[in-house]
Design a protein around this motif. Structure first.
Motif, PDB file in Angstrom:
ATOM      1  N   SER A 243       0.824  -1.219   0.000  1.00 34.13           N
ATOM      2  CA  SER A 243       0.000   0.000   0.000  1.00 34.13           C
ATOM      3  C   SER A 243       0.855   1.265   0.000  1.00 34.13           C
ATOM      4  O   SER A 243       0.341   2.360   0.185  1.00 34.13           O
ATOM      5  CB  SER A 243      -0.913   0.012   1.238  1.00 34.13           C
ATOM      6  OG  SER A 243      -0.154  -0.077   2.435  1.00 34.13           O
ATOM      7  N   ALA A 244       2.175   1.105  -0.214  1.00 31.75           N
ATOM      8  CA  ALA A 244       3.085   2.253  -0.199  1.00 31.75           C
ATOM      9  C   ALA A 244       3.010   3.022  -1.508  1.00 31.75           C
ATOM     10  O   ALA A 244       2.472   2.543  -2.514  1.00 31.75           O
ATOM     11  CB  ALA A 244       4.512   1.782   0.062  1.00 31.75           C
ATOM     12  N   SER A 245       3.585   4.193  -1.498  1.00 36.88           N
ATOM     13  CA  SER A 245       3.570   5.051  -2.681  1.00 36.88           C
ATOM     14  C   SER A 245       4.466   4.482  -3.777  1.00 36.88           C
ATOM     15  O   SER A 245       5.368   3.681  -3.526  1.00 36.88           O
ATOM     16  CB  SER A 245       4.047   6.453  -2.312  1.00 36.88           C
ATOM     17  OG  SER A 245       5.411   6.416  -1.915  1.00 36.88           O
ATOM     18  N   GLU A 246       4.227   4.934  -5.002  1.00 36.64           N
ATOM     19  CA  GLU A 246       5.029   4.496  -6.127  1.00 36.64           C
ATOM     20  C   GLU A 246       6.491   4.929  -5.961  1.00 36.64           C
ATOM     21  O   GLU A 246       7.411   4.209  -6.353  1.00 36.64           O
ATOM     22  CB  GLU A 246       4.465   5.070  -7.423  1.00 36.64           C
ATOM     23  CG  GLU A 246       5.120   4.531  -8.686  1.00 36.64           C
ATOM     24  CD  GLU A 246       4.964   3.027  -8.840  1.00 36.64           C
ATOM     25  OE1 GLU A 246       5.898   2.384  -9.379  1.00 36.64           O
ATOM     26  OE2 GLU A 246       3.915   2.499  -8.413  1.00 36.64           O
ATOM     27  N   SER A 247       6.716   6.087  -5.356  1.00 35.22           N
ATOM     28  CA  SER A 247       8.085   6.557  -5.151  1.00 35.22           C
ATOM     29  C   SER A 247       8.833   5.646  -4.180  1.00 35.22           C
ATOM     30  O   SER A 247      10.024   5.372  -4.377  1.00 35.22           O
ATOM     31  CB  SER A 247       8.081   7.989  -4.626  1.00 35.22           C
ATOM     32  OG  SER A 247       7.395   8.083  -3.390  1.00 35.22           O
ATOM     33  N   ARG A 248       8.145   5.161  -3.153  1.00 36.19           N
ATOM     34  CA  ARG A 248       8.785   4.217  -2.230  1.00 36.19           C
ATOM     35  C   ARG A 248       9.125   2.917  -2.949  1.00 36.19           C
ATOM     36  O   ARG A 248      10.179   2.331  -2.716  1.00 36.19           O
ATOM     37  CB  ARG A 248       7.882   3.945  -1.024  1.00 36.19           C
ATOM     38  CG  ARG A 248       8.497   2.999  -0.006  1.00 36.19           C
ATOM     39  CD  ARG A 248       7.593   2.794   1.183  1.00 36.19           C
ATOM     40  NE  ARG A 248       7.933   1.572   1.902  1.00 36.19           N
ATOM     41  CZ  ARG A 248       7.168   1.026   2.845  1.00 36.19           C
ATOM     42  NH1 ARG A 248       6.030   1.602   3.178  1.00 36.19           N
ATOM     43  NH2 ARG A 248       7.533  -0.092   3.449  1.00 36.19           N
TER      44      ARG A 248
END
Length: 379
Positions: free
Chosen positions: A311-316
């Protein structure tokens, strides 16, 4: 001031202990229920430790009294040394562990409650006395060598084949097998962390021999012993007793600060035909320079990088993928630690992790309980 229902007939419950792995003893009043404990900001009690899950445990209250329940945390909630699998009732004086952080459950009357809420109440000496008692018990446990190894599988994320096991230590402390993190916390009081670590490895040799097939065993060190001649002698003794055992030594990322020392250790490991893994990579400063200078065989990415990655961001995702790509490019096999859900495993595989470890694939178990395992060497 909380209402009488929160305090309960003028009395106030509290937890007394360390809210981080170093720091002062604190008393935390339990002002309302549910009283949630975890690493996530905004909970009733937020604990600063990578061994604490985002939502770790909860204390509930009612007419029947207090009870504690674990949220399925990675490193567990323990009540008086026993792991909490379901809701357990609580009594004054009980000892709770969230991961390796220890708390005593106490209760004060109305007058003391006012002082506690005003922040003026003195911390009791019961926790230090408890540590003295536990230190004595730990010394006796070590003298009797009353420890056992438990094994957590490491799998290929592509087909979930078990390639090896991380070997963790448990000790019989106060009538139950206690996790190594808690034991090392007590051992630190005695300055006996290195001694305890060597004891776990000595037991590991005996327990690993019972495994069929040809798995890889990832054995641990404690930062206190890295660079010590005793570690080298311990590893030589390990290899003499188990000349054919496929073995990888894990050292914590924080110890990779002295390239000369790590280079000498790496040379000895190569002589003994023991692999090298950097553990908990990314938990603190990602030491890319040391990674390039002394390349391990495996890089175990810390649970904090893996938890909720689905569920993390695309940048992560991109940052983690670049770190995985770097390790693969250096010929280092990346391992995702702390995988707890199929969604996390799927993203880790897409990012480029070849191996995974975590409760999704199996909890740590004693050797006789690890059955029906298909073991394959690393390709």
């Amino acid at each position: 001031m909380p209402d009488s229902q929160q305090i309960g007939n003028g009395a106030l419950w509290f937890l007394e202990g360390f809210t981080e792995e170093s720091g002062p003893v604190r008393r935390i009043p339990i002002l309302s229920y549910p009283f949630e404990v975890g690493r996530r900001p905004g909970l009733s009690l937020t604990l600063s430790s990578s061994l604490i899950s985002q939502r770790h445990a909860v204390i509930s209250g009612g007419e029947a009294g207090l009870e504690v329940r674990d949220f399925g945390s990675t490193n567990g909630t323990f009540l008086n040394g026993d792991r909490v699998d379901h809701s357990r009732p609580l009594r004054e004086g009980d000892i709770l562990h969230f991961g390796r952080l220890e708390f005593r459950l106490g209760k004060v009357d109305a007058e003391e409650a006012e002082a506690l809420l005003a922040g003026t109440i003195a911390v009791s000496d019961e926790l230090p006395r408890l540590m003295i008692d536990r230190s004595r018990i730990l010394r006796e446990m070590m003298r009797r060598r009353d420890v056992v190894s438990v094994f957590q599988p490491i799998v290929t994320l592509q087909d979930l084949d078990v390639v090896g096991f991380e070997v963790l230590g448990r000790g019989l402390l106060q009538g139950s097998h206690t996790a190594s993190g808690e034991l090392f916390t007590t051992a630190q009081v005695l300055g006996a962390e290195a001694e305890l670590s060597r004891l776990f490895r000595a037991q590991c040799v005996l327990d690993c021999r019972s495994f069929p097939g040809d798995p890889i065993f990832f054995i641990n060190t404690h930062p206190a012993e890295v660079g010590s001649p005793d570690l080298v002698e311990s590893l030589r003794d390990f290899r003499r007793q188990a000349p054919d055992l496929k073995t990888v030594l894990e050292i914590h990322e924080s110890t990779v600060t002295n390239p000369g020392m790590i280079r000498r250790l790496h040379e000895i490991l190569q002589e003994l035909e023991i692999g090298l893994a950097y553990d908990d990579f990314g938990a603190g400063q990602a030491r890319l320079q040391e990674l390039a200078e002394i390349q391990p065989d495996y890089l175990k990415f810390d649970i904090s990088l893996i938890r909720d990655i689905d569920s993390a961001s695309e940048s992560r995702h991109r940052v983690l993928a670049s770190m995985v790509e770097l390790s693969v490019g250096l010929g280092i096999a990346p391992i995702a630690e702390g995988v707890e859900s199929e969604a996390e495993a799927k993203i880790c595989a897409q990012i480029g992790f070849r191996f995974g470890q975590g409760y999704l694939f199996g909890a740590p178990k004693v050797a006789e309980d690890v059955v029906g395992i298909s073991s394959h060497p690393r390709g």
